[in-house]
Enzyme design. Structure first.
Site, PDB file in Angstrom:
ATOM      1  N   ASP A 286       0.866  -1.168   0.000  1.00 39.21           N
ATOM      2  CA  ASP A 286       0.000   0.000   0.000  1.00 39.21           C
ATOM      3  C   ASP A 286       0.908   1.224   0.000  1.00 39.21           C
ATOM      4  O   ASP A 286       2.067   1.174   0.429  1.00 39.21           O
ATOM      5  CB  ASP A 286      -0.933  -0.003   1.207  1.00 39.21           C
ATOM      6  CG  ASP A 286      -2.218   0.761   0.937  1.00 39.21           C
ATOM      7  OD1 ASP A 286      -2.236   1.611   0.040  1.00 39.21           O
ATOM      8  OD2 ASP A 286      -3.213   0.523   1.658  1.00 39.21           O
ATOM      9  N   GLU A 490     -17.771   9.797   5.185  1.00 37.22           N
ATOM     10  CA  GLU A 490     -17.144   8.478   5.340  1.00 37.22           C
ATOM     11  C   GLU A 490     -16.244   8.208   4.151  1.00 37.22           C
ATOM     12  O   GLU A 490     -16.557   8.564   3.017  1.00 37.22           O
ATOM     13  CB  GLU A 490     -18.206   7.382   5.474  1.00 37.22           C
ATOM     14  CG  GLU A 490     -19.112   7.224   4.264  1.00 37.22           C
ATOM     15  CD  GLU A 490     -20.061   6.049   4.385  1.00 37.22           C
ATOM     16  OE1 GLU A 490     -19.897   5.221   5.305  1.00 37.22           O
ATOM     17  OE2 GLU A 490     -20.979   5.943   3.555  1.00 37.22           O
TER      18      GLU A 490
END
Length: 741
Positions: A286, A490
């Site tokens: 990542d 979110e």
């Protein structure tokens, strides 16, 4: 005779001359072809007659150490002397080609999970890969090799949505490992294609492993889990994508698992992924995760040590810049050049499978052009996906569907005309989005008096206290209130700019100002009030469930979302989506967010009554289940009848409970599902082909075991719980089955 011989000699002479000319011509053509081959194959690794491994070996042999190291990061510079163009690994395709301009935008991943439709998801993946190739082909024409323009897509996200507060839960397919596996496998197969020699686009399973928040702590967090939870909950989807879909890439997570950073974990990357599952693709970190080793996890002291740790464990592509010190790590004796070669070959193999080193125009996907991008045909698939994702949570007195010839209709809510709520996160852009308001207006009769006001701000009280909208809404024959949340509240760390928790949610309830507004409308009318909710995670509305007449949860439904919502509201398409995650009544029902233990989590282990159960979703018709049988080969057959007045799809779900259900094993365990279409009054026998392995459970060591004794098999249209029945779900059917080792 002399004349005869003369003629014969002349013919023979002519034949010989023609033969010599032909031979010379063939020889010249051979020489020309040889020259062309030499021109085409300037380097041995450009020869497509060789195997992928042979081509990779040849290329690596031609590269200097500096060149090798340069190709180990996500941004790979051009190597001009070898005719290797620049390549950027980073691309996204969560629910359509993302962050790279025009593309078809499908419902957010959680909405795709709500379809419970493997065939549809494979078609979605196919559309995405068609567009991906087409956009890549067009980008190469204008020499655009920037980020997000490549063919290595870091999708799908098959993490488990274990806690409703996680802002990135919207990127997943839900809380169940089996559902996630089936949807994920279908998506990857569609994305990568079925050509025997090439992959259309390279999928990547992320974030491996045990990764689901908190967003604020992900760079330093240690996700500690039992072996049972690891193998029962967190790993099955990754395993399925590797072993069934042959996923090309795997992305390591930011966090530690069992004390070791995921991108540097020999246990996760080598022992489980490579040795046990046989994964042979590329592993990417990542972005920035390897620098976290020394910056936040504090398991190494220098970038060189971090690079060595990741490289040894199996990470072959560094999204970030730590691998820029590989040469320095080599000088320090932390790694060998042989290891660099090994990891480089792993990632170069993917680029060769994509045809990135072949001549333009020679590949099986080079014909895909701009006409494939955001086409009418693709929009139809997006609309179908949105239709099938919509979940009907309440329908008092069958108030839905509404009549298109309704006299007066009032639409309120901040999300009705908001394009952002169609998109979620990791999205592409489209030439023609259809908001929910657009869809509703386009569906009703031209004679209908329809009006709209936002009425309330998305998540805070209005500054202006004057309110005209609730009174007007109360006078209409029906009111559709489009509420909910968006990616402002979110999402990923840094993306949700209105979130105080770096993308996560501290509460599950609808913003209080929206709750108050709905209550105010209801006090002024006894006419139908339909609540449409947008969002990518559970929204707890216990105070609204009883006062509104109908509730639709529509997720972030994509570019055709507005049309799909209108299709359902007005009955052109009956709702058929099912919840891929449990909706709790409040955050108080959840264990601590940082606790990765599955006790009390998801439908499998939650003992408290939820607001809406996993697998729940109503229809405009009703279904009857009967005649459940199980044969000696573990084939489970059930008869399903549409007992209502409308044709509709139904998602049939099969669950088992082991002899130790609720103690050592899950209370319920989804083992299979099928989506079917039934006309009114029609029946169909549906067979699920299980086997003995389907009854396996996981012990405390993470090993699969078969519990001797009596299992329960449930089949129905929702989770077999009293709450599902109380909410109106059709009652399923169950049977007992003794299974022994």
């Amino acid at each position: 005779m002399n004349i005869f011989f003369k003629i014969t000699n002349a013919v023979l002479t002519a034949f010989v001359l023609l033969f010599i000319i032909a031979c010379n011509k063939n020889n010249n053509e051979t020489k020309t072809t040889s020259k062309q081959e030499k021109l085409t194959h300037k380097f041995p690794w450009q020869n497509t007659a060789l195997s992928i491994n042979e081509r990779v070996d040849a290329l690596v042999n031609d590269m200097t150490l500096e060149e090798k190291c340069s190709q180990m990061l996500d941004v790979c510079p051009a190597i001009e002397r070898l005719d290797i163009p620049e390549y950027n690994w980073w691309n996204e395709a969560l629910h359509g080609v993302a962050r790279n301009g025009r593309a078809t935008v499908f419902p957010q991943a959680i909405g795709l999970g709500a379809t419970f439709d493997e065939d549809l998801i494979k078609r979605v993946g196919t559309v995405i890969s068609d567009e991906a190739r087409a956009k890549y082909n067009e980008a190469i024409k204008i020499d655009n090799r920037s980020r997000y323009a490549g063919l290595t897509f870091w999708s799908p996200n098959v993490n488990i949505f274990r806690d409703a507060r996680w802002g990135r839960g919207q990127e997943t397919y839900g809380e169940d490992p089996y559902l996630t596996s089936r949807i994920g496998v279908s998506f990857v197969k569609g994305l990568q294609g079925n050509d025997p020699n090439y992959i259309k686009a390279a999928a990547c399973a992320k974030h491996y492993a045990v990764h689901s928040g908190p967003e604020e702590l992900r760079h330093e967090f240690d996700a500690v889990v039992s072996q049972k939870d690891l193998y029962e909950t967190y790993l099955p989807a990754f395993k399925a994508l590797v072993k069934e879909a042959n996923v090309e890439g795997v992305m390591g997570a930011y966090n530690r698992t069992q004390g070791v950073p995921c991108c540097g974990s020999p246990y996760l990357l080598q022992e489980i992924l490579k040795d046990n599952w046989g994964f042979d693709g590329y592993i990417v970190s990542d972005c920035g995760a390897i620098s976290d080793f020394h910056r936040f996890h504090k398991v190494t002291n220098t970038p060189e040590e971090s690079a060595a740790m990741a490289l040894k464990a199996g990470t072959s592509v560094n999204c970030g810049n730590v691998y820029s010190v590989l040469k320095s790590a080599l000088k320090q004796g932390l790694i060998t050049e042989e290891l660099i070669d090994k990891r480089l070959k792993e990632n170069l193999s993917t680029r060769f499978k994509l045809g990135l080193f072949d001549a333009v125009g020679s590949g099986p996907f080079d014909h895909l052009d701009a006409s494939y991008v955001d086409s009418d045909a693709n929009r139809k698939v997006a609309r179908e996906a949105a239709q099938k994702s919509i979940v009907l949570l309440k329908n008092k007195n069958n108030i839905l569907p509404l009549d298109k010839k309704i006299k007066t209709l009032y639409v309120v809510g901040p999300n009705a005309s908001n394009e952002e709520v169609l998109l979620g996160n990791y999205y592409g852009l489209t030439s023609n989005t259809q908001t929910i308001l657009d869809g509703i207006v386009g569906k009703v009769s031209p004679g209908t008096s329809i009006n709209y006001k936002a009425g309330v701000l998305p998540f805070r009280n209005n500054v202006n206290p004057i309110d005209w909208s609730t009174g007007e809404a109360g006078k209409a024959d029906a009111c559709i209130a489009v509420m909910g949340i968006s990616a402002l509240l979110e999402g990923e760390e840094g993306e949700a700019i209105a979130s105080s928790e770096k993308g996560d949610r501290t509460q599950l309830k609808l913003p209080q100002n929206q709750i108050d507004y709905i209550k105010k409308i209801k006090r002024q009318t006894d006419k139908p009030l339909i609540l449409v909710l947008t969002g990518g995670s559970p929204i707890a509305i216990p105070e609204l469930h009883d006062i509104v007449d109908a509730i639709l949860f529509v997720w972030y439904p994509g570019e055709e979302g507005g049309n799909a919502v209108a299709d359902v509201i007005f009955g052109d398409v009956p709702p058929s989506g099912k919840l891929p995650i449990t909706f709790p009544k409040s955050v108080e029902q959840l264990p601590p967010y940082e606790d990765y233990n599955m006790k009390g989590r998801t439908y499998k282990y939650m003992t408290e009554e939820p607001l809406y159960p996993f697998g729940f979703g109503l229809s405009y018709t009703s279904f009857e289940y009967k005649n459940l049988t199980v044969d000696d080969a573990f084939n489970v057959t059930v008869e399903v009848k549409n007992t209502g007045a409308l044709a509709s799809d139904e998602v049939i779900q099969l669950y088992i409970s082991s002899p130790l259900a609720g103690t050592e094993d899950p209370i319920f365990d989804l083992k299979s599902f099928k989506r079917i279409s039934l006309e009114s009054g029609k029946s169909q026998n549906v067979t699920f082909k299980l086997n003995k392995l389907a009854f396996n459970q996981f012990d405390n060591n993470g090993k699969e075991v078969l519990r001797n004794g009596e299992y329960t098999i449930y089949v129905g249209g929702a989770l077999p719980s009293q709450r599902s029945i109380d909410l109106g779900a059709s009652k399923g059917i169950s049977t007992k089955l003794t299974v022994n080792k």
